[in-house]
Design a protein around this motif. Structure first.
Motif, short mmCIF file in Angstrom:
data_model
loop_
_atom_site.label_atom_id
_atom_site.label_comp_id
_atom_site.label_asym_id
_atom_site.label_seq_id
_atom_site.Cartn_x
_atom_site.Cartn_y
_atom_site.Cartn_z
N GLY A 23 0.79 -1.23 0.00
CA GLY A 23 0.00 0.00 0.00
C GLY A 23 0.82 1.27 0.00
O GLY A 23 0.27 2.37 -0.02
N GLY A 24 2.14 1.13 0.02
CA GLY A 24 3.01 2.32 -0.03
C GLY A 24 2.88 3.00 -1.38
O GLY A 24 2.82 2.33 -2.41
N LYS A 25 2.82 4.33 -1.36
CA LYS A 25 2.67 5.09 -2.60
C LYS A 25 3.89 5.96 -2.84
O LYS A 25 4.45 6.52 -1.91
CB LYS A 25 1.44 5.99 -2.54
CG LYS A 25 0.15 5.24 -2.48
CD LYS A 25 -1.04 6.18 -2.44
CE LYS A 25 -2.33 5.39 -2.35
NZ LYS A 25 -3.50 6.25 -2.31
N ARG A 26 4.27 6.06 -4.10
CA ARG A 26 5.36 6.95 -4.50
C ARG A 26 4.92 7.63 -5.80
O ARG A 26 4.65 6.96 -6.78
CB ARG A 26 6.63 6.16 -4.72
CG ARG A 26 7.80 7.06 -5.12
CD ARG A 26 9.03 6.26 -5.40
NE ARG A 26 9.47 5.62 -4.16
CZ ARG A 26 10.70 5.20 -3.97
NH1 ARG A 26 11.60 5.34 -4.90
NH2 ARG A 26 11.04 4.61 -2.85
N THR A 27 4.85 8.95 -5.78
CA THR A 27 4.48 9.70 -6.98
C THR A 27 5.74 10.33 -7.56
O THR A 27 6.53 10.94 -6.84
CB THR A 27 3.44 10.78 -6.64
OG1 THR A 27 2.28 10.12 -6.11
CG2 THR A 27 3.02 11.55 -7.89
N VAL A 28 5.92 10.14 -8.86
CA VAL A 28 7.10 10.66 -9.55
C VAL A 28 6.65 11.48 -10.76
O VAL A 28 5.51 11.34 -11.22
CB VAL A 28 8.05 9.51 -9.99
CG1 VAL A 28 8.47 8.66 -8.80
CG2 VAL A 28 7.41 8.64 -11.06
N GLU A 29 7.54 12.31 -11.25
CA GLU A 29 7.28 13.08 -12.45
C GLU A 29 7.95 12.38 -13.63
O GLU A 29 9.07 11.89 -13.51
CB GLU A 29 7.83 14.50 -12.30
CG GLU A 29 7.12 15.31 -11.24
CD GLU A 29 5.65 15.54 -11.53
OE1 GLU A 29 5.29 15.88 -12.68
OE2 GLU A 29 4.83 15.34 -10.61
N ALA A 30 7.26 12.36 -14.76
CA ALA A 30 7.77 11.70 -15.96
C ALA A 30 7.68 12.65 -17.15
O ALA A 30 6.69 13.37 -17.29
CB ALA A 30 6.99 10.43 -16.24
N GLU A 31 8.70 12.62 -17.97
CA GLU A 31 8.72 13.42 -19.19
C GLU A 31 7.81 12.79 -20.24
O GLU A 31 7.88 11.58 -20.47
CB GLU A 31 10.15 13.42 -19.78
CG GLU A 31 11.15 14.22 -19.00
CD GLU A 31 11.08 15.70 -19.32
OE1 GLU A 31 10.56 16.07 -20.39
OE2 GLU A 31 11.52 16.48 -18.48
N PRO A 32 6.97 13.58 -20.89
CA PRO A 32 6.21 13.05 -22.03
C PRO A 32 7.19 12.48 -23.06
O PRO A 32 8.25 13.05 -23.30
CB PRO A 32 5.46 14.27 -22.56
CG PRO A 32 5.30 15.15 -21.35
CD PRO A 32 6.60 14.96 -20.59
N GLY A 33 6.83 11.34 -23.63
CA GLY A 33 7.69 10.67 -24.59
C GLY A 33 8.54 9.58 -23.97
O GLY A 33 9.02 8.70 -24.66
#
Length: 106
Positions: free
Chosen positions: A11-21
């Motif tokens: 249930g641990g959550k990690r939100t990351v940013e990703a480059e389009p493409g």
């Protein structure tokens, strides 16, 4: 940028940013997301980047191509929402995507 949330089996959550493409797998590797091994480096030849796409996102992400379906045969605990994260291209439409990493065999 698009934000992607990875949820592990505890249930641990990690939100990351990703480059389009880029791919969901590349975002996971860049951010050391546990459960994404990506042994083949994204060549769709190992199934170690297997994820479950949240049901709210399955239509936006789309289904696997035949080559990916073949590789999913080698993944552990495949479900209807299973995808290989190396095959999910990040687009602005996927901002907020949620995926769960499967329990690892072992």
């Amino acid at each position: 940028m698009a934000s992607i949330t990875f949820i592990d089996q505890d249930g641990g959550k990690r939100t990351v940013e990703a480059e389009p493409g880029s791919t969901v797998m590349e975002a996971a590797i860049r951010n050391d997301v546990p459960g994404i091994e990506a042994e083949c480096g994204g060549a769709c030849s190992c199934a170690t980047c297997h994820v479950y796409v949240d049901e709210a996102w399955t239509e936006a992400v789309g289904g696997p191509e035949p080559m990916e379906e073949d590789m999913l045969d080698f993944a552990y605990d495949v479900r209807p929402t299973s995808r290989l994260s190396c095959q999910i291209k990040v687009t602005p439409a996927l901002d907020g995507l949620v995926v769960t990493t499967p329990e690892r065999q072992g």
